[in-house]
Scaffold this motif. Structure first.
Motif, PDB file in Angstrom:
ATOM      1  N   GLN A 139      22.217  -3.059 125.864  1.00 32.36           N
ATOM      2  CA  GLN A 139      22.976  -4.219 126.330  1.00 32.36           C
ATOM      3  C   GLN A 139      22.247  -5.537 126.067  1.00 32.36           C
ATOM      4  OE1 GLN A 139      25.283  -3.711 130.030  1.00 32.36           O
ATOM      5  NE2 GLN A 139      24.351  -1.672 130.231  1.00 32.36           N
ATOM      6  N   ARG A 186      24.231  -8.714 126.902  1.00 33.12           N
ATOM      7  CA  ARG A 186      24.235  -9.029 128.335  1.00 33.12           C
ATOM      8  C   ARG A 186      22.940  -9.743 128.727  1.00 33.12           C
ATOM      9  NH1 ARG A 186      25.314  -4.685 133.283  1.00 33.12           N
ATOM     10  NH2 ARG A 186      24.491  -5.964 134.979  1.00 33.12           N
ATOM     11  N   LEU A 225      37.383  -4.411 123.887  1.00 34.41           N
ATOM     12  CA  LEU A 225      36.203  -4.818 124.643  1.00 34.41           C
ATOM     13  C   LEU A 225      36.597  -5.362 126.011  1.00 34.41           C
ATOM     14  CD1 LEU A 225      34.205  -6.592 121.795  1.00 34.41           C
ATOM     15  CD2 LEU A 225      33.515  -4.503 122.978  1.00 34.41           C
ATOM     16  N   GLY A 267      30.936  -2.095 124.017  1.00 35.39           N
ATOM     17  CA  GLY A 267      30.147  -3.130 123.356  1.00 35.39           C
ATOM     18  C   GLY A 267      30.309  -2.995 121.859  1.00 35.39           C
ATOM     19  N   ARG A 309      30.897  -9.005 125.363  1.00 30.82           N
ATOM     20  CA  ARG A 309      30.349  -7.710 124.955  1.00 30.82           C
ATOM     21  C   ARG A 309      30.217  -7.579 123.438  1.00 30.82           C
ATOM     22  NH1 ARG A 309      33.382  -3.328 128.984  1.00 30.82           N
ATOM     23  NH2 ARG A 309      32.751  -4.300 130.950  1.00 30.82           N
TER      24      ARG A 309
END
Length: 311
Positions: A112, A115, A239, A246, A268
């Motif tokens: 991630q 993020r 998404l 992702g 994402r």
């Protein structure tokens, strides 16, 4: 002396091309596309996006070299001279670079990275758990030179890797799903889908909602194949809905991606500017020079475009 004309990138970059060829092939007459002289004296062309009809106007053309692995911007020319061999740009370093990119993208989307980048931008300490490579199944669509190298490198990171291709490949440790009939089973086993397919009529817009619905919910997507292979609106919707967990996209149609496009702000989605596997000019010049030397000695390169297959 053989003459090579070059059209790849901005005109300002031609001097770098000229310097590279001067070093690796000093006996080659290298000219910029718009300063080629008599088209009848051109033996070879190195191009990315030639204007329609220009290649057909070179009656002595012996071979065309694509400036990248993809040749769709060349063969879309309605007057493309199909009788002239077209060689795809795949020097040895290209597959390694693609493998590196796919490994980076796989770890980035798995851990991630998008993020974390957004959290850093707003100064937030956003703690969360991540999955690991060992519990993630990666499906690679397209096991050509690029896909095969990526599959091997992904295995080295601990991913369980399987592939889907037009014909059997038999890579060690990689389960091979072959043909249209095996696609659904391949998708159902893919927690992370990597697209490295060639650009053909059958692969255009393949990355769309009907395909995403056959993946495990929350699966991740990497596309470093062709922009025309993805329906970007469907990617963004998937998404947003959580159908995809992702994505990393390196290719778009058209390019560059338009300023203000909603994809830029998708939380994402990580966007890269078509940089997955582009070798430096010197490496490409060295490869083209070696191909030309081989042709002049009666040895033709292996990666000649087949218009019937589309790659």
């Amino acid at each position: 002396m053989s003459r090579l004309v070059v059209k790849s990138g901005a005109a300002a970059g031609f001097e770098e091309w000229r310097a590279c060829f001067a070093e690796v092939a000093p006996g080659l007459d290298v000219r910029f596309w718009d300063e080629m002289g008599d088209p009848g004296e051109v033996d070879f062309a190195l191009v990315w996006d030639p204007e329609p009809g220009r290649l057909a106007a070179m009656p002595g053309l012996r071979c065309i070299f694509g400036a990248g692995a993809g040749v769709d911007l060349i063969v879309r020319d309605p007057d493309f001279p199909r009788h002239v061999p077209l060689v795809r740009m795949i020097p040895a370093g290209a597959a390694q670079r693609m493998g590196e990119y796919i490994c980076w993208a796989a770890l980035h989307v798995l851990r991630q990275g998008r993020r974390m980048a957004l959290a850093q931008a707003r100064g937030a300490w956003d703690y969360f758990d991540c999955a690991s490579a060992g519990e993630t199944r990666v499906g690679v669509m397209g096991l050509g030179v690029m896909g095969s190298r990526a599959a091997v490198m992904l295995q080295g990171l601990g991913f369980a890797v399987h592939g889907w291709s037009r014909s059997a490949k038999c890579l060690p440790g990689v389960k091979d799903y072959v043909g249209e009939g095996a696609l659904d089973d391949f998708l159902a086993a893919s927690d992370l889908l990597v697209c490295l397919l060639p650009d053909t009529p059958d692969t255009r817009a393949i990355l769309a909602r009907p395909l995403f619905e056959k993946l495990p919910r929350g699966a991740m997507l990497i596309n470093a194949g062709r922009g025309a292979q993805q329906n970007l609106d469907d990617v963004l919707a998937a998404l947003e809905e959580g159908l995809l967990g992702g994505a990393v996209l390196d290719v778009f149609e058209p390019e560059p991606l338009a300023e203000g496009h909603p994809a830029w702000a998708a939380e994402r989605l990580t966007i890269t500017p078509h940089v997955a596997s582009l070798p430096p000019r010197r490496e490409r010049a060295e490869w083209v020079a070696a191909c030309i030397a081989g042709i002049e000695a009666g040895r033709w390169p292996e990666k000649i475009y087949n218009p019937d297959l589309g790659y």
